[in-house]
Design a protein around this motif. Structure first.
Motif, PDB file in Angstrom:
ATOM      1  N   LEU A 136       2.655   1.251   0.774  1.00 28.94           N
ATOM      2  CA  LEU A 136       1.276   0.766   0.945  1.00 28.94           C
ATOM      3  C   LEU A 136       0.289   1.642   0.177  1.00 28.94           C
ATOM      4  O   LEU A 136      -0.654   1.147  -0.444  1.00 28.94           O
ATOM      5  CB  LEU A 136       0.900   0.732   2.430  1.00 28.94           C
ATOM      6  CG  LEU A 136       1.652  -0.304   3.285  1.00 28.94           C
ATOM      7  CD1 LEU A 136       1.314  -0.136   4.753  1.00 28.94           C
ATOM      8  CD2 LEU A 136       1.343  -1.727   2.832  1.00 28.94           C
ATOM      9  N   ARG A 143      -2.005   0.547  -3.001  1.00 27.16           N
ATOM     10  CA  ARG A 143      -3.465   0.740  -3.068  1.00 27.16           C
ATOM     11  C   ARG A 143      -3.846   1.368  -4.421  1.00 27.16           C
ATOM     12  O   ARG A 143      -4.838   0.982  -5.032  1.00 27.16           O
ATOM     13  CB  ARG A 143      -3.905   1.641  -1.911  1.00 27.16           C
ATOM     14  CG  ARG A 143      -5.398   1.596  -1.652  1.00 27.16           C
ATOM     15  CD  ARG A 143      -5.761   2.296  -0.367  1.00 27.16           C
ATOM     16  NE  ARG A 143      -5.412   3.719  -0.419  1.00 27.16           N
ATOM     17  CZ  ARG A 143      -5.296   4.492   0.653  1.00 27.16           C
ATOM     18  NH1 ARG A 143      -5.482   3.998   1.852  1.00 27.16           N
ATOM     19  NH2 ARG A 143      -4.994   5.762   0.531  1.00 27.16           N
ATOM     20  N   ASN A 147       3.007  -9.034   3.489  1.00 26.51           N
ATOM     21  CA  ASN A 147       2.018  -8.319   2.664  1.00 26.51           C
ATOM     22  C   ASN A 147       2.706  -7.404   1.652  1.00 26.51           C
ATOM     23  O   ASN A 147       2.272  -7.295   0.500  1.00 26.51           O
ATOM     24  CB  ASN A 147       1.070  -7.500   3.543  1.00 26.51           C
ATOM     25  CG  ASN A 147       0.190  -8.383   4.423  1.00 26.51           C
ATOM     26  OD1 ASN A 147       0.128  -9.591   4.220  1.00 26.51           O
ATOM     27  ND2 ASN A 147      -0.464  -7.802   5.401  1.00 26.51           N
ATOM     28  N   LEU A 148       3.779  -6.744   2.094  1.00 24.40           N
ATOM     29  CA  LEU A 148       4.537  -5.873   1.185  1.00 24.40           C
ATOM     30  C   LEU A 148       5.122  -6.680   0.034  1.00 24.40           C
ATOM     31  O   LEU A 148       5.077  -6.262  -1.126  1.00 24.40           O
ATOM     32  CB  LEU A 148       5.687  -5.187   1.930  1.00 24.40           C
ATOM     33  CG  LEU A 148       5.378  -3.911   2.691  1.00 24.40           C
ATOM     34  CD1 LEU A 148       6.655  -3.407   3.357  1.00 24.40           C
ATOM     35  CD2 LEU A 148       4.831  -2.823   1.772  1.00 24.40           C
TER      36      LEU A 148
END
Length: 211
Positions: free
Chosen positions: A63, A67, A106-107
Motif C-alpha cells: 500500500l 501510494r 484495491n490491491l
C-alpha cells in the motif's frame, strides 16, 4: 539523464515525495513521460509485486509503495492523455453483489494500474447489471475482474458471467476472479478465463490474457 532505477527504488521504499520530485526532475530534463512509466514506475511496482508473491513484503508495504507510485503517476497521467498514449488494456473491477470486502480488490486495482492498465473500480456489492454496464461502455473489449471474500457471495461471479453472456458481451471480455475462498477449480466450473491467488499474480494474468 533521469535515473529510472532510483525512481523504482524510491517507489519500492514507499518514498512518495522522492518519487514525485524525481519524476518532476525527469520531465524537466525532457524525458518522455511514457518512458518514466514503463522504465521506472511499472518496474518498481512489478518488483514489489514479486516480493509480495514470495511473502517478503506484506500488504502495508504494498500500500505504501502504491501510494508512492500514484505520486508519480498522477503527474504523468495528464501528459500521457495529451500524447494519446494508449493504456496496456482496460480493466473493470469490483467485489461481487452482497460482498463488502475491498482490501484485496484495491490491491489488485493498484497492481493493475502499476502494470499499465486503465482501471475502472466499481467498488463493493457490485451487481451483475453494473458489471455489464461497465463492460459495455469500454469500447473494444476489456477484462472484467471480480473479487469475493465469502463463499456465500461466490455465486455472484457465475451470475455475472451469465449476465455478460446474455448481453452478448462474453466474447469481447476476459474474466478473471479471485478472493480467499476462490480456487482455479471454481474458475473452471463457472467459465472464467483465469484465477489469481494474489494481487501480483492478477496483474501477470491480465497481461497474459491480452498478449
Amino acid at each position: 539523464m533521469a535515473d529510472f532505477r532510483a525512481i523504482a527504488d524510491a517507489l519500492k521504499a514507499g518514498n512518495a515525495p522522492k518519487v514525485k520530485e524525481m519524476v518532476e526532475a525527469a520531465l524537466a530534463e525532457g524525458v518522455n513521460p511514457e518512458d518514466i512509466v514503463n522504465n521506472a514506475l511499472i518496474v518498481g511496482m512489478g518488483e514489489i509485486g514479486e516480493l509480495f508473491k514470495n511473502n517478503e513484503v506484506y500488504v502495508p508495504e504494498v500500500l505504501i509503495a502504491a501510494r508512492a507510485m500514484y505520486a508519480g503517476l498522477n503527474i504523468l497521467k495528464p501528459l500521457l492523455a495529451e500524447r494519446d498514449v494508449k493504456p496496456m488494456g482496460k480493466v473493470v473491477i469490483g467485489t461481487v453483489k452482497g460482498d463488502l470486502h475491498d482490501i484485496g480488490k484495491n490491491l489488485v486495482a493498484m497492481m493493475l494500474e502499476g502494470a499499465g492498465f486503465e482501471v475502472t473500480d466499481l467498488g463493493i456489492d457490485v451487481s451483475p447489471e453494473k458489471f455489464v454496464e461497465a463492460a459495455k461502455s469500454s469500447d473494444g473489449g476489456c477484462i472484467v475482474a471480480m473479487s469475493a471474500l465469502l463463499t456465500t457471495t461466490m455465486p455472484g461471479m457465475k451470475d455475472t458471467i451469465e449476465a455478460l453472456e446474455a448481453a452478448g458481451l462474453r466474447d469481447r471480455v476476459k474474466i478473471i476472479i479471485g478472493g480467499a475462498p476462490v480456487t482455479q477449480n471454481f474458475a473452471d466450473e463457472i467459465g472464467a478465463d483465469g484465477y489469481a491467488p494474489d494481487a501480483a499474480s492478477a496483474a501477470d494474468l491480465a497481461k497474459a490474457l491480452i498478449a
